[in-house]
Design a protein around this motif. Sequence first.
Motif, PDB file in Angstrom:
ATOM      1  N   VAL A 150      -7.177   2.008   5.228  1.00 31.22           N
ATOM      2  CA  VAL A 150      -6.912   0.571   5.341  1.00 31.22           C
ATOM      3  C   VAL A 150      -5.411   0.368   5.359  1.00 31.22           C
ATOM      4  N   GLU A 151      -4.909  -0.059   6.492  1.00 36.53           N
ATOM      5  CA  GLU A 151      -3.477  -0.324   6.626  1.00 36.53           C
ATOM      6  C   GLU A 151      -3.150  -1.706   6.066  1.00 36.53           C
ATOM      7  N   ASP A 153      -1.981  -5.348   6.084  1.00 33.06           N
ATOM      8  CA  ASP A 153      -1.993  -6.303   7.186  1.00 33.06           C
ATOM      9  C   ASP A 153      -0.564  -6.604   7.640  1.00 33.06           C
ATOM     10  N   ARG A 169      -0.722  -7.791   1.333  1.00 36.72           N
ATOM     11  CA  ARG A 169      -1.031  -7.286   2.665  1.00 36.72           C
ATOM     12  C   ARG A 169      -2.075  -6.174   2.614  1.00 36.72           C
ATOM     13  N   GLN A 170      -2.089  -5.406   1.505  1.00 37.65           N
ATOM     14  CA  GLN A 170      -3.156  -4.421   1.318  1.00 37.65           C
ATOM     15  C   GLN A 170      -4.505  -5.121   1.165  1.00 37.65           C
ATOM     16  N   GLY A 173      -5.672  -6.457   4.478  1.00 40.06           N
ATOM     17  CA  GLY A 173      -6.222  -5.367   5.295  1.00 40.06           C
ATOM     18  C   GLY A 173      -7.603  -4.964   4.819  1.00 40.06           C
ATOM     19  N   ARG A 176     -10.258  -7.559   5.905  1.00 37.45           N
ATOM     20  CA  ARG A 176     -10.628  -7.401   7.321  1.00 37.45           C
ATOM     21  C   ARG A 176     -11.590  -6.232   7.509  1.00 37.45           C
ATOM     22  N   LYS A 177     -11.397  -5.176   6.705  1.00 40.49           N
ATOM     23  CA  LYS A 177     -12.213  -3.975   6.856  1.00 40.49           C
ATOM     24  C   LYS A 177     -13.617  -4.162   6.296  1.00 40.49           C
TER      25      LYS A 177
END
Length: 483
Positions: A150-151, A153, A169-170, A173, A176-177
């Motif tokens: 997971v990158e 975002d 941001r983690q 991400g 979204r996953k």
Amino acid sequence: MSNQPKDHQQDEILTSPGEVGSLDPFEEPYITTTHTLVVENRTTLKVRKCRLSVTSGPEQGKEFISDKERLRVGAHSSNDLVLGEDRAASRHHFEIQYTERGYLLIDLNSTNGTFLDGRRVERAYLSSGSQVRAGQTMVTFAPIDEEVTVEPDRDGELEGMVGQSVKMRQIFGLIRKIAPMDVSVIVQGETGTGKELVARAVHTLSGRKRGPFVVLDCGAIPPNLIESELFGHEKGAFTGAVASRPGAFERANGGTIFLDELGELRLDLQPKLLRVLENREVRRVGGNEVIEVDVRVIAATNRDLVKEIQAGNFREDLFFRLSVINIQLPPLRQRREDVPLIIRKALADPDIVQRHGKKRVLPAAMAILQGYSWPGNIRELVNVVSHVLTFSDGEDIDVSHLPARLQGQQKEQPLPFNEHLSFKDAKEQLLENFEREYITQVLKRCDGNISRAARESGLHRKSVERLVKKYSLDARAIKQGAG
């Protein structure tokens, strides 16, 4: 400023307890959590999946891979693995559930029975390579461990939330996953960190986005009504039940239910909630009919549920069922670099600009806002923005426009209690004074709008209405600056 935990601890994004490969179906359940590893600002998420492969029969060659917690197999088209060409297979032949002990095979009262490795079974645990026969079809079961990177975002904004900090941001991400996975999620964090916003984002980015999103605050509903709110009731089920009413799970059918403040749920109701999650069906209070529901559950709490389990206040099996994914939201004091972003986003809102004009925060005021510990987190920050909009006439927002507690002008005063009363009575009087003053001030700030007061206070609308009625307040007469 309060003592803060080390930042690296908050970087851990927790996922499902245990691992498929290490589960012993004959061991007693235990609490364990798989930590998502954080390496060079990347996270790795261990995803639990299983594969069903048809190795013989009319549907030979068909394969199904899923991360769902519950899979159904049978001839009817509503099943996950459809055996439509097998005339000996029942409409709903068997299902596979993921439990705290592993994958459980359950026969669904099929006509010809379900056979595991040649033996007829009603309930049995599966292992890798298990052969399950339904009708003329042989299905091979295999668990799959998949590690997904997971990158963080890149946008720093997701469904109304903003954050350029690595932690946020983690989380963006991760949301979204996991959103398309249709698994249960627990969101943990201090009050005001934005747990409902996370839940809404998961729903909006999932395959259920066209379905309803139902919010139920377990901590704001009177204890005698919580069961009815969750599961519904039939007419005459209790005093005041003048008509039948669907509960939150029925209303959320086809969509997502968000159980806020789950840690407040009464212990005697937790087994009933667990049965709904396991069986995907509800029975209304006072009713006999079983109603099937298709709902994704997202729960939120500001409590440490592992400690609550150890204290005997929360069921371990319910925690396991819900915490397939566990998201820990950091408090605002651990991502101070996001404070200016949140403020600028709030001030740029078209409604705000229309009502108050363009605003900008001067550097001295921004330094104070970034240095403040924000015990109420984002909710408190949004309330402070409302305060400065009220007390600043021009375009610039300066230190003098900030609330006194941020300027350091406000000294702590002792709590005004009557020591001549008993402890219980003094505490009750103090609580009532706080409730009356708090709800009055929130209503003033919200111009008497109960819905807005509920949003800003974090209370359920019914709770605000109950407090207004309890203290004989006239919400319509309460306006900013009145009294």
